[in-house]
Design a protein around this motif. Sequence first.
Motif, PDB file in Angstrom:
ATOM      1  N   ALA A   1       7.834  -2.469 -14.130  1.00 62.89           N
ATOM      2  CA  ALA A   1       6.844  -1.745 -13.326  1.00 62.89           C
ATOM      3  C   ALA A   1       7.164  -0.274 -13.440  1.00 62.89           C
ATOM      4  O   ALA A   1       8.319   0.113 -13.563  1.00 62.89           O
ATOM      5  CB  ALA A   1       6.889  -2.187 -11.874  1.00 62.89           C
ATOM      6  N   GLY A   2       6.151   0.555 -13.409  1.00 62.25           N
ATOM      7  CA  GLY A   2       6.384   1.992 -13.497  1.00 62.25           C
ATOM      8  C   GLY A   2       5.803   2.697 -12.305  1.00 62.25           C
ATOM      9  O   GLY A   2       4.828   2.253 -11.726  1.00 62.25           O
ATOM     10  N   ILE A   3       6.402   3.791 -11.932  1.00 61.38           N
ATOM     11  CA  ILE A   3       5.852   4.639 -10.882  1.00 61.38           C
ATOM     12  C   ILE A   3       5.630   6.003 -11.507  1.00 61.38           C
ATOM     13  O   ILE A   3       6.551   6.599 -12.035  1.00 61.38           O
ATOM     14  CB  ILE A   3       6.803   4.762  -9.683  1.00 61.38           C
ATOM     15  CG1 ILE A   3       7.024   3.405  -9.039  1.00 61.38           C
ATOM     16  CG2 ILE A   3       6.258   5.762  -8.675  1.00 61.38           C
ATOM     17  CD1 ILE A   3       8.016   3.451  -7.914  1.00 61.38           C
TER      18      ILE A   3
ATOM     19  N   GLY B   1       0.534  14.974  -7.645  1.00 59.12           N
ATOM     20  CA  GLY B   1       0.950  14.665  -6.286  1.00 59.12           C
ATOM     21  C   GLY B   1       0.518  13.298  -5.788  1.00 59.12           C
ATOM     22  O   GLY B   1       0.726  12.972  -4.640  1.00 59.12           O
ATOM     23  N   LYS B   2      -0.090  12.486  -6.629  1.00 56.86           N
ATOM     24  CA  LYS B   2      -0.537  11.151  -6.231  1.00 56.86           C
ATOM     25  C   LYS B   2       0.364  10.127  -6.888  1.00 56.86           C
ATOM     26  O   LYS B   2       0.663  10.210  -8.064  1.00 56.86           O
ATOM     27  CB  LYS B   2      -1.991  10.919  -6.669  1.00 56.86           C
ATOM     28  CG  LYS B   2      -2.948  11.929  -6.094  1.00 56.86           C
ATOM     29  CD  LYS B   2      -4.324  11.731  -6.671  1.00 56.86           C
ATOM     30  CE  LYS B   2      -5.254  12.828  -6.188  1.00 56.86           C
ATOM     31  NZ  LYS B   2      -6.539  12.803  -6.855  1.00 56.86           N
TER      32      LYS B   2
ATOM     33  N   THR C   1      -1.088   5.077  -3.487  1.00 54.88           N
ATOM     34  CA  THR C   1      -0.799   5.416  -2.108  1.00 54.88           C
ATOM     35  C   THR C   1      -2.093   5.473  -1.296  1.00 54.88           C
ATOM     36  O   THR C   1      -3.184   5.627  -1.842  1.00 54.88           O
ATOM     37  CB  THR C   1      -0.072   6.765  -2.019  1.00 54.88           C
ATOM     38  OG1 THR C   1      -0.870   7.761  -2.644  1.00 54.88           O
ATOM     39  CG2 THR C   1       1.287   6.697  -2.661  1.00 54.88           C
ATOM     40  N   GLU C   2      -1.939   5.367  -0.020  1.00 53.43           N
ATOM     41  CA  GLU C   2      -3.084   5.382   0.889  1.00 53.43           C
ATOM     42  C   GLU C   2      -3.908   6.651   0.699  1.00 53.43           C
ATOM     43  O   GLU C   2      -3.377   7.741   0.533  1.00 53.43           O
ATOM     44  CB  GLU C   2      -2.577   5.315   2.334  1.00 53.43           C
ATOM     45  CG  GLU C   2      -3.673   5.117   3.337  1.00 53.43           C
ATOM     46  CD  GLU C   2      -3.109   4.910   4.732  1.00 53.43           C
ATOM     47  OE1 GLU C   2      -3.791   5.299   5.672  1.00 53.43           O
ATOM     48  OE2 GLU C   2      -2.005   4.374   4.856  1.00 53.43           O
ATOM     49  N   GLY C   3      -5.196   6.498   0.663  1.00 53.69           N
ATOM     50  CA  GLY C   3      -6.091   7.625   0.505  1.00 53.69           C
ATOM     51  C   GLY C   3      -6.460   7.940  -0.937  1.00 53.69           C
ATOM     52  O   GLY C   3      -7.336   8.742  -1.188  1.00 53.69           O
TER      53      GLY C   3
ATOM     54  N   SER D   1      -9.065  -4.515  -2.546  1.00 55.36           N
ATOM     55  CA  SER D   1      -8.704  -3.853  -1.290  1.00 55.36           C
ATOM     56  C   SER D   1      -7.332  -3.190  -1.346  1.00 55.36           C
ATOM     57  O   SER D   1      -6.500  -3.524  -2.167  1.00 55.36           O
ATOM     58  CB  SER D   1      -8.735  -4.875  -0.161  1.00 55.36           C
ATOM     59  OG  SER D   1      -7.770  -5.877  -0.399  1.00 55.36           O
ATOM     60  N   GLY D   2      -7.126  -2.258  -0.454  1.00 60.33           N
ATOM     61  CA  GLY D   2      -5.821  -1.631  -0.280  1.00 60.33           C
ATOM     62  C   GLY D   2      -5.415  -0.681  -1.388  1.00 60.33           C
ATOM     63  O   GLY D   2      -4.239  -0.492  -1.630  1.00 60.33           O
TER      64      GLY D   2
END
Length: 109
Positions: free
Chosen positions: A13-15, A20-21, A43-45, A72-73
Motif C-alpha cells: 500500500a502506498g501513501i 497537501g491531500k 482524507t475527509e473532505g 462512500s467515505g
Amino acid sequence: IKYLAEWCATCPAGINEVSGKEYTSGVYPNPSGGSFTIRVSCTEGVIAKSLQVKIYNELGETLYDQPLKSSSGGVSVTDVSLGSRPGVYFYRITDHDGQLISDGKFIVD
C-alpha cells in the motif's frame, strides 16, 4: 510531492501526499491470477470520484484506462480482470488535472 510507503501482510500500500491531500492506495490480491481490486482512500473532505487509473504492461503499452468507481467515505474501488499472461504490470492513479496520486506494480502469476 511527499511519498511514504507502508506494507501490510497481504499487499503493498502506498501513501502519497499531493498538494497537501493524503491518499492511500493498494492493489489486492498481489500477486493475482489476473483479477484484482484497486482501492484508493482519501482524507475527509477530499473527493475521490475524479480519479483515473491506467494499467501498463512491461512494454509500456496501456492495457486499462478507466475512472475509478466512487463509494462512500472518500473511497474509490474498481475491480479489474485483465486475463493477462503472467508478468509484472504497473498502475498509475491520477487526479482530474493529471497529477500523480499513486503508482506501483503488481504481479499476475
